[in-house]
Design a protein around this motif. Structure first.
Motif, short mmCIF file in Angstrom:
data_model
loop_
_atom_site.label_atom_id
_atom_site.label_comp_id
_atom_site.label_asym_id
_atom_site.label_seq_id
_atom_site.Cartn_x
_atom_site.Cartn_y
_atom_site.Cartn_z
N ILE A 12 0.86 -1.19 0.00
CA ILE A 12 0.00 0.00 0.00
C ILE A 12 0.89 1.24 0.00
O ILE A 12 1.85 1.32 0.79
CB ILE A 12 -0.93 0.02 1.23
CG1 ILE A 12 -1.84 -1.20 1.23
CG2 ILE A 12 -1.76 1.31 1.27
CD1 ILE A 12 -2.69 -1.33 2.49
N ILE A 13 0.60 2.19 -0.89
CA ILE A 13 1.37 3.43 -0.95
C ILE A 13 0.40 4.61 -0.91
O ILE A 13 -0.59 4.64 -1.65
CB ILE A 13 2.22 3.51 -2.23
CG1 ILE A 13 3.30 2.42 -2.21
CG2 ILE A 13 2.86 4.89 -2.37
CD1 ILE A 13 4.14 2.36 -3.48
N VAL A 14 0.69 5.55 -0.03
CA VAL A 14 -0.05 6.82 0.03
C VAL A 14 0.89 7.88 -0.51
O VAL A 14 1.94 8.15 0.08
CB VAL A 14 -0.49 7.15 1.46
CG1 VAL A 14 -1.31 8.44 1.48
CG2 VAL A 14 -1.29 6.00 2.07
N SER A 15 0.52 8.48 -1.63
CA SER A 15 1.45 9.36 -2.33
C SER A 15 0.88 10.78 -2.42
O SER A 15 -0.33 10.97 -2.59
CB SER A 15 1.72 8.81 -3.73
OG SER A 15 2.82 9.42 -4.32
N GLY A 16 1.78 11.76 -2.31
CA GLY A 16 1.36 13.16 -2.34
C GLY A 16 1.99 13.93 -3.48
O GLY A 16 3.11 13.64 -3.89
N GLY A 17 1.26 14.92 -3.98
CA GLY A 17 1.76 15.78 -5.05
C GLY A 17 1.86 17.22 -4.59
O GLY A 17 1.90 17.50 -3.39
N ARG A 18 1.87 18.13 -5.55
CA ARG A 18 1.95 19.55 -5.20
C ARG A 18 0.78 20.00 -4.33
O ARG A 18 0.87 20.98 -3.59
CB ARG A 18 2.00 20.40 -6.47
CG ARG A 18 3.39 20.52 -7.09
CD ARG A 18 3.47 21.70 -8.03
NE ARG A 18 4.82 21.87 -8.55
CZ ARG A 18 5.26 21.37 -9.70
NH1 ARG A 18 4.42 20.64 -10.44
NH2 ARG A 18 6.49 21.57 -10.10
N ALA A 36 -0.63 6.21 6.05
CA ALA A 36 0.25 5.10 5.66
C ALA A 36 0.60 4.23 6.87
O ALA A 36 0.64 3.01 6.77
CB ALA A 36 1.52 5.64 5.00
N ASN A 37 0.84 4.86 8.02
CA ASN A 37 1.16 4.10 9.23
C ASN A 37 -0.01 3.22 9.66
O ASN A 37 0.18 2.06 10.06
CB ASN A 37 1.54 5.05 10.37
CG ASN A 37 2.92 5.65 10.19
OD1 ASN A 37 3.76 5.08 9.51
ND2 ASN A 37 3.15 6.81 10.77
N VAL A 38 -1.22 3.75 9.56
CA VAL A 38 -2.40 2.97 9.95
C VAL A 38 -2.58 1.77 9.03
O VAL A 38 -2.93 0.67 9.47
CB VAL A 38 -3.66 3.87 9.91
CG1 VAL A 38 -4.93 3.02 10.03
CG2 VAL A 38 -3.61 4.89 11.03
N LEU A 39 -2.29 1.96 7.73
CA LEU A 39 -2.48 0.89 6.75
C LEU A 39 -1.26 -0.03 6.62
O LEU A 39 -1.31 -1.01 5.87
CB LEU A 39 -2.78 1.50 5.38
CG LEU A 39 -4.09 2.30 5.27
CD1 LEU A 39 -4.19 2.97 3.91
CD2 LEU A 39 -5.28 1.39 5.50
N GLY A 90 4.85 7.92 -0.69
CA GLY A 90 5.54 8.29 -1.92
C GLY A 90 5.21 9.71 -2.30
O GLY A 90 4.48 10.41 -1.59
N ALA A 91 5.75 10.17 -3.42
CA ALA A 91 5.54 11.55 -3.84
C ALA A 91 5.70 11.67 -5.34
O ALA A 91 6.37 10.86 -5.98
CB ALA A 91 6.51 12.49 -3.13
N SER A 92 5.09 12.71 -5.89
CA SER A 92 5.31 13.03 -7.30
C SER A 92 6.57 13.90 -7.41
O SER A 92 7.06 14.44 -6.41
CB SER A 92 4.11 13.81 -7.86
OG SER A 92 4.05 15.10 -7.28
N ILE A 99 -2.54 -1.35 -3.52
CA ILE A 99 -3.36 -0.14 -3.44
C ILE A 99 -2.47 1.09 -3.52
O ILE A 99 -1.48 1.19 -2.78
CB ILE A 99 -4.19 -0.11 -2.14
CG1 ILE A 99 -5.10 -1.33 -2.04
CG2 ILE A 99 -5.01 1.18 -2.05
CD1 ILE A 99 -5.84 -1.43 -0.71
N TYR A 100 -2.81 2.01 -4.41
CA TYR A 100 -2.07 3.27 -4.54
C TYR A 100 -3.06 4.41 -4.31
O TYR A 100 -4.04 4.55 -5.05
CB TYR A 100 -1.46 3.38 -5.93
CG TYR A 100 -0.53 4.56 -6.11
CD1 TYR A 100 0.83 4.45 -5.80
CD2 TYR A 100 -1.00 5.78 -6.59
CE1 TYR A 100 1.69 5.52 -5.95
CE2 TYR A 100 -0.13 6.86 -6.74
CZ TYR A 100 1.21 6.72 -6.43
OH TYR A 100 2.06 7.79 -6.57
N ILE A 101 -2.81 5.21 -3.29
CA ILE A 101 -3.69 6.33 -2.95
C ILE A 101 -2.96 7.62 -3.34
O ILE A 101 -1.96 7.98 -2.72
CB ILE A 101 -4.06 6.33 -1.46
CG1 ILE A 101 -4.67 4.98 -1.06
CG2 ILE A 101 -5.01 7.47 -1.14
CD1 ILE A 101 -4.96 4.84 0.42
N ALA A 102 -3.46 8.29 -4.38
CA ALA A 102 -2.83 9.51 -4.90
C ALA A 102 -3.55 10.72 -4.32
O ALA A 102 -4.73 10.94 -4.59
CB ALA A 102 -2.90 9.52 -6.43
#
Length: 327
Positions: free
Chosen positions: A209-215, A230-233, A238-240, A266-269
């Motif tokens: 599972i990755i929780v990723s952030g952008g601008r 991300a810690n809970v899951l 990750g990041a853009s 799972i990828y959460i953008a």
């Protein structure tokens, strides 16, 4: 005719990496009864790692144990492997498509005058008739490749093959073979120390599972809600490139064409518009969830689920609900 396959086993922080078990599964997928599948470990103080690896279905494990191999150095690693490869004469070599694998595999292929395929995501058939599938053009197309002759050098993309299950019986002591290594007198480079910046508890390329952030996260502090989710899951953050270029996070977190390629379950953008360069690094994720306040953001075109809203409102709500569900 039987064949010999060799797995170059990677390890980190005293543990065998998941991608090594996936590479072993890839080799098992195309092997026949009677084929030999061995592994090689390089590094320093390898006994505990050999014990971990001995629980999997292998014919033997070769240990190249020397303090000069404590840190990865391509020149030293290739020099240590070539005598073993000359002795074993494997038909195929498998390793992970990681930073180490991407660097080491071409060097080995050049030394052996072998064919090489990188970033393999699936296999069809077995033996010399095996067909290797790869994603190309930033994941927009796929190609099928087949070797014309042995030897082969193959790197497999993390999270695309199931990790092999342990065997019912481990290896005997005589199946764990220590290989002598004498460092060359004139290495062009010498790695004295590796300083690793902590980027999270879970390796990004192997995370499920990755929780990723952008601008859209707007600041370094904006990543804190993502880190909490991300810690809970039990996932990774990750990041853009946009977020990295803006100084919100370290480039070690970057996902995309010029960053890491990931294939989590799972990828959460979050706050990611969905530029083609970013999609190149995550479009093969099993499930993509997009959170963006712009309903026209390109990320929604590839997302399986989309939430139109402010990530600073949505992410804490998700964290709260997941925390309740996972108690």
């Amino acid at each position: 005719m039987s064949h010999t396959y060799l797995i170059i086993a990677e390890h980190r922080d005293g543990k065998i990496r998941q991608v090594t078990l996936e590479a072993l599964q890839a080799a098992r997928t195309i092997s026949h009864d009677g084929d030999r599948i061995s592994a090689v470990l390089l590094g320093s103080e390898l006994d505990s790692l050999a014990s971990q690896l001995s629980g999997y279905p292998l014919s033997e494990i070769h240990l190249i144990d020397h303090d000069g191999l404590r840190h990865y150095n391509p020149e030293a690693y290739v020099g240590a492997l070539i005598p073993l490869l000359d002795s074993l004469r494997p038909d195929a070599i498998f390793t992970g498509h990681t930073a180490l694998g991407r660097d080491l595999a071409p060097a080995i292929a050049a030394q052996l005058r072998a064919g090489q395929l990188s970033d393999v995501i699936s296999l069809e058939g077995n033996g010399e008739g095996a067909i290797f599938n790869r994603a190309i053009y930033a994941g927009k197309a796929f190609e099928k490749k087949q070797f014309q002759s042995f030897p082969w050098v193959v790197t497999v993309r993390p999270n695309n093959f199931p990790a092999i299950e342990p065997s019912s019986s481990g290896l005997q002591n005589d199946q764990i073979i220590k290989v002598e290594y004498t460092p060359p007198t004139s290495l062009h480079t010498l790695v004295k120390e590796v300083v690793r910046k902590t980027t999270g508890k879970v390796d990004l390329t192997e995370a499920k599972i990755i929780v990723s952030g952008g601008r859209g996260v707007k600041s370094e502090d904006g990543f804190k809600p993502l880190e909490e989710l991300a810690n809970v899951l039990g996932g990774a953050v990750g990041a853009s490139r946009g977020a990295c270029d803006s100084g919100y996070c370290n480039y070690a977190l970057q996902i995309g064409q010029t960053g890491k390629v990931v294939t989590p379950e799972i990828y959460i953008a979050c706050g990611i518009s969905g530029a083609i360069q970013h999609l190149a690094g995550m479009s093969q994720s099993r499930i993509i969830i997009a959170i963006n306040k712009d309903p026209e953001a390109p990320i929604f075109k590839v997302a399986d689920y989309g939430i139109v809203g402010d990530l600073f409102e949505v992410v804490p709500l998700l964290t709260q609900e997941f925390r309740k569900a996972l108690v």
